[in-house]
Design a protein around this motif. Structure first.
Motif, short mmCIF file in Angstrom:
data_model
loop_
_atom_site.label_atom_id
_atom_site.label_comp_id
_atom_site.label_asym_id
_atom_site.label_seq_id
_atom_site.Cartn_x
_atom_site.Cartn_y
_atom_site.Cartn_z
N ARG A 154 1.41 -1.24 0.10
CA ARG A 154 -0.17 -0.03 0.37
C ARG A 154 0.83 1.67 -0.05
NH1 ARG A 154 -4.49 -1.78 4.88
NH2 ARG A 154 -4.91 -4.30 3.78
N GLU A 155 0.42 2.41 -0.47
CA GLU A 155 1.02 3.60 -0.44
C GLU A 155 0.52 4.76 0.42
OE1 GLU A 155 2.96 5.68 -0.85
OE2 GLU A 155 3.90 5.09 -2.90
N ASP A 156 1.37 5.61 0.47
CA ASP A 156 1.17 6.35 1.98
C ASP A 156 0.11 7.78 1.64
OD1 ASP A 156 1.01 8.17 4.29
OD2 ASP A 156 2.76 7.14 5.06
N ALA A 157 -0.85 7.26 2.33
CA ALA A 157 -1.64 8.83 1.60
C ALA A 157 -0.91 10.23 1.55
CB ALA A 157 -3.01 8.69 1.99
N SER A 158 -0.37 10.45 2.35
CA SER A 158 0.77 11.40 2.25
C SER A 158 1.27 12.15 1.24
CB SER A 158 2.13 11.87 3.81
OG SER A 158 2.51 11.30 3.94
N LYS A 191 2.50 14.61 -3.05
CA LYS A 191 2.95 15.06 -5.11
C LYS A 191 1.83 15.72 -5.41
CE LYS A 191 5.03 10.63 -4.91
NZ LYS A 191 5.08 8.85 -5.89
N ASP A 192 1.19 16.18 -5.66
CA ASP A 192 -0.16 16.62 -6.13
C ASP A 192 -0.02 17.80 -5.60
OD1 ASP A 192 -1.32 14.21 -7.34
OD2 ASP A 192 -2.46 13.98 -6.10
N SER A 193 0.37 18.42 -4.71
CA SER A 193 0.39 19.76 -4.07
C SER A 193 0.72 20.54 -5.38
CB SER A 193 1.18 19.73 -2.89
OG SER A 193 3.08 19.58 -3.05
N SER A 252 -6.51 5.74 -7.08
CA SER A 252 -5.28 6.29 -5.69
C SER A 252 -6.10 5.54 -4.46
CB SER A 252 -5.10 8.16 -5.67
OG SER A 252 -4.89 7.84 -7.14
N TRP A 253 -7.63 5.82 -4.57
CA TRP A 253 -8.33 5.34 -3.08
C TRP A 253 -7.27 3.91 -2.37
CZ3 TRP A 253 -13.12 7.40 -4.77
CH2 TRP A 253 -13.36 8.78 -4.81
N ILE A 254 -8.03 3.05 -3.81
CA ILE A 254 -7.61 1.28 -3.72
C ILE A 254 -6.17 1.38 -3.48
CG2 ILE A 254 -7.64 -0.40 -4.91
CD1 ILE A 254 -10.75 1.21 -3.74
N ASN A 255 -5.62 1.54 -3.64
CA ASN A 255 -3.86 1.46 -3.86
C ASN A 255 -3.89 2.56 -1.98
OD1 ASN A 255 -1.12 1.75 -5.00
ND2 ASN A 255 -1.64 3.04 -6.32
N VAL A 256 -4.62 3.22 -0.98
CA VAL A 256 -3.91 3.17 -0.52
C VAL A 256 -4.57 2.29 0.70
CG1 VAL A 256 -4.27 5.05 1.39
CG2 VAL A 256 -3.33 6.10 -0.93
N LEU A 257 -5.89 2.37 0.01
CA LEU A 257 -6.70 0.82 1.06
C LEU A 257 -6.31 -0.56 0.94
CD1 LEU A 257 -9.95 3.57 0.80
CD2 LEU A 257 -8.84 3.10 2.75
N PHE A 258 -6.18 -0.80 -0.21
CA PHE A 258 -6.42 -2.19 -0.52
C PHE A 258 -4.83 -2.77 -1.07
CE2 PHE A 258 -11.20 -3.01 -1.28
CZ PHE A 258 -11.19 -3.07 -0.54
N GLY A 259 -4.24 -2.12 -1.87
CA GLY A 259 -2.19 -1.97 -2.35
C GLY A 259 -2.70 -1.84 -3.72
N GLU A 260 -1.61 -1.43 -4.31
CA GLU A 260 -1.07 -1.05 -5.92
C GLU A 260 -1.70 -1.61 -6.47
OE1 GLU A 260 3.21 0.02 -6.84
OE2 GLU A 260 2.80 -2.15 -7.34
N GLY A 261 -1.57 -3.32 -6.53
CA GLY A 261 -2.34 -4.13 -7.56
C GLY A 261 -3.91 -3.72 -7.95
N PHE A 262 -4.55 -4.13 -6.96
CA PHE A 262 -6.06 -3.94 -6.66
C PHE A 262 -6.31 -2.33 -6.87
CE2 PHE A 262 -5.75 -7.23 -3.70
CZ PHE A 262 -6.39 -8.15 -4.17
N GLY A 263 -5.15 -1.11 -6.79
CA GLY A 263 -5.58 -0.10 -8.12
C GLY A 263 -4.97 0.19 -8.51
#
Length: 490
Positions: A10-14, A19-21, A94-105
């Motif tokens: 999983r990616e860190d939401a921060s 990056k999007d700033s 992006s949400w699924i990447n943070v919550l479930f993992g990169e592959g599911f995202g």
């Protein structure tokens, strides 16, 4: 690292927020309402009420629109909470990447990519067809070679079932429309949103004009029977079966609300503006769809809309209002630009997110230094959409828009359980809470799966092929170039 571990990392939401700033927060509630209404209330509102009434539900098409709205509404509630908690580019990916993992995202994002690419091409082609229809009324016709997608039957001997019109080489109107919208978006989000607001207001005016004039031509007898008896051999299926069949056909009209969430990294005060934009635009769309349906089936017997590609304009002309019909049709064509703006904004932000994370080449994840715009993602989306919409026939893929979106809807609904566990801990507190939790996310996922099951067999096969391609891309490129993977290995 094993395959399953890669999928679950999983990616860190921060990291996303940081990056999007670079993307400026300039969009307010009115901008998101315009984006949502402009994307949802597009070609479909001028065609689907009559088509679905004649084919499936009769006057009960009103119930089809309401049931489809209920399904979309459950998911929209989940989207509203997600976007207020994680206001980053890429929405479900992006949400699924943070919550479930990169592959599911990646799977969720790949599904949305199909929606955006095909939707842009679909709207571009629809705009072209309607624009050429307006030209024909003043005896102006474009050459056959510039009037439709590539005639693959003539060139390659492919089945005419998937070919463009005879003699077609390129749909020049679709080409120009998509290119001009891309040029507008490349100049800035604020500029595009102002034009979007103006066009949406004009389009809503045209819809209200039709409803006001149409009310004067209603014959109550046309509403009887409101729900025709079930008859599988007839033109109208009738009964609950017909109403539910109409839901699968109509759902395509509602999927546009999810495109708003892809722009949440550019929202001012996203904790408030995102829920208001997502839920508000869906509510406005439902009212307009139901209103047009009630008026349309009241003006003429629903059986008269069989094989009628322009039921709104036809009903106005037949009831003695040719000028209103011409005005409505003209505004409808102009109004289709709003859907192009919404889908192209969402698609370019999704491609930016893929590049940002290294799932596709990193240069896609760069923004312009002056305005922070993801113009490289926009360029790639534009090129692909022009190829699909201008050169190649795609009608046999149109249901893939709904298929891809519904899969993302299921993911987002189920991800609510993971989101709630982390809110106020490693994730911010939500600015909007999904009512009825923990029951409502399950309902949203189940209803989305039910609608998906009601799609055609072809749509499911195309979706499967698309996901096989996505899995290949992930393991051949994304899993090896992922920014998250490199960070973990270090």
């Amino acid at each position: 690292m094993g395959l399953w571990s890669k999928f679950m990392e999983r990616e860190d939401a921060s990291t996303y927020i940081s990056k999007d700033s670079e993307m400026p927060r300039v969009l307010h509630t009115k901008d998101f309402l315009a984006l949502g209404v402009g994307t949802i209330v597009s070609t479909a509102i001028f065609t689907l009420p009559g088509v679905v009434a004649a084919k499936y539900a009769g006057p009960g098409v009103v119930f089809s629109f309401l049931l489809a709205a209920i399904v979309a509404g459950f998911v929209a509630l989940a989207y509203a909470e997600m976007a207020s908690t994680l206001p980053v580019a890429g929405s479900a990916y992006s949400w699924i990447n943070v919550l479930f993992g990169e592959g599911f995202g990646w799977i969720a994002g790949w599904a949305l990519l199909a929606e955006y690419i095909i939707a842009v091409a679909f709207v571009g082609s629809g705009l072209s067809a309607n624009f050429r229809g307006l030209l024909s009324q003043v005896n102006v016709q474009l050459p056959a070679s510039l009037s439709g997608a590539l005639d693959t039957h003539t060139l390659f001997g492919w089945s005419q079932a998937v070919s463009g019109p005879k003699g077609g080489v390129i749909d020049i109107v679709a080409f120009i429309a998509i290119a001009l919208v891309a040029l507008l978006l490349s100049r800035g989000v604020h500029e595009a949103s102002r034009i979007e607001v103006i066009l949406v207001v004009v389009k809503v005016f045209a819809i209200l004009l039709f409803m006001f004039v149409g009310l004067t031509a209603i014959h109550p007898a046309n509403y009887s029977p409101f729900v025709p008896a079930y008859n599988p051999s007839g033109a109208t299926m009738g009964g609950f079966q017909g109403i539910w069949a109409g839901v699968s056909g109509i759902f395509l009209a509602y999927v546009g609300f999810d495109s708003i969430a892809s722009n949440s990294a550019e929202a001012v005060n996203p904790q408030k503006t995102m829920p208001r934009g997502i839920l508000g635009s869906l509510l406005i769309a439902v009212v307009l769809f139901v209103g047009v349906s009630i008026v349309l089936v009241g003006m003429f017997k629903y059986t008269q809309y069989v094989d009628n590609a322009e039921p709104v304009g036809w009903a106005l002309r037949q009831s003695g209002h040719p000028i209103v019909a011409a005005v409505t049709s003209t505004i409808a064509v102009i109004g289709m630009v709003t859907a192009l703006i919404g889908m192209m904004m969402a698609g370019s932000r999704l491609l930016y997110s893929f590049g940002r994370d290294g799932m596709l080449p990193k240069w896609l994840g760069q923004v312009t230094p002056d305005k922070g715009l993801p113009n490289r993602g926009l360029l790639i989306l534009t090129i692909i959409a022009i190829i699909v919409g201008s050169f190649f026939p795609f009608s046999f893929l149109s249901e893939l828009i709904s298929a891809g979106t519904l899969i993302a809807f299921i993911f987002v609904s189920l991800a609510m359980y993971s989101l709630h566990k982390r809110e106020g801990k490693d994730l911010p507190e939500a600015g909007f809470k999904m009512p009825g939790y923990p029951v409502t996310p399950a309902i949203g996922a189940i209803l989305s799966a039910w609608v998906f099951w009601g799609l055609s067999a072809e749509a499911k096969i195309y979706a499967l092929v698309w996901f096989i391609i996505g899995i290949i891309v992930y393991f051949a490129y994304g899993a090896n170039h992922s920014v998250l993977r490199k960070k973990t290995n270090n």
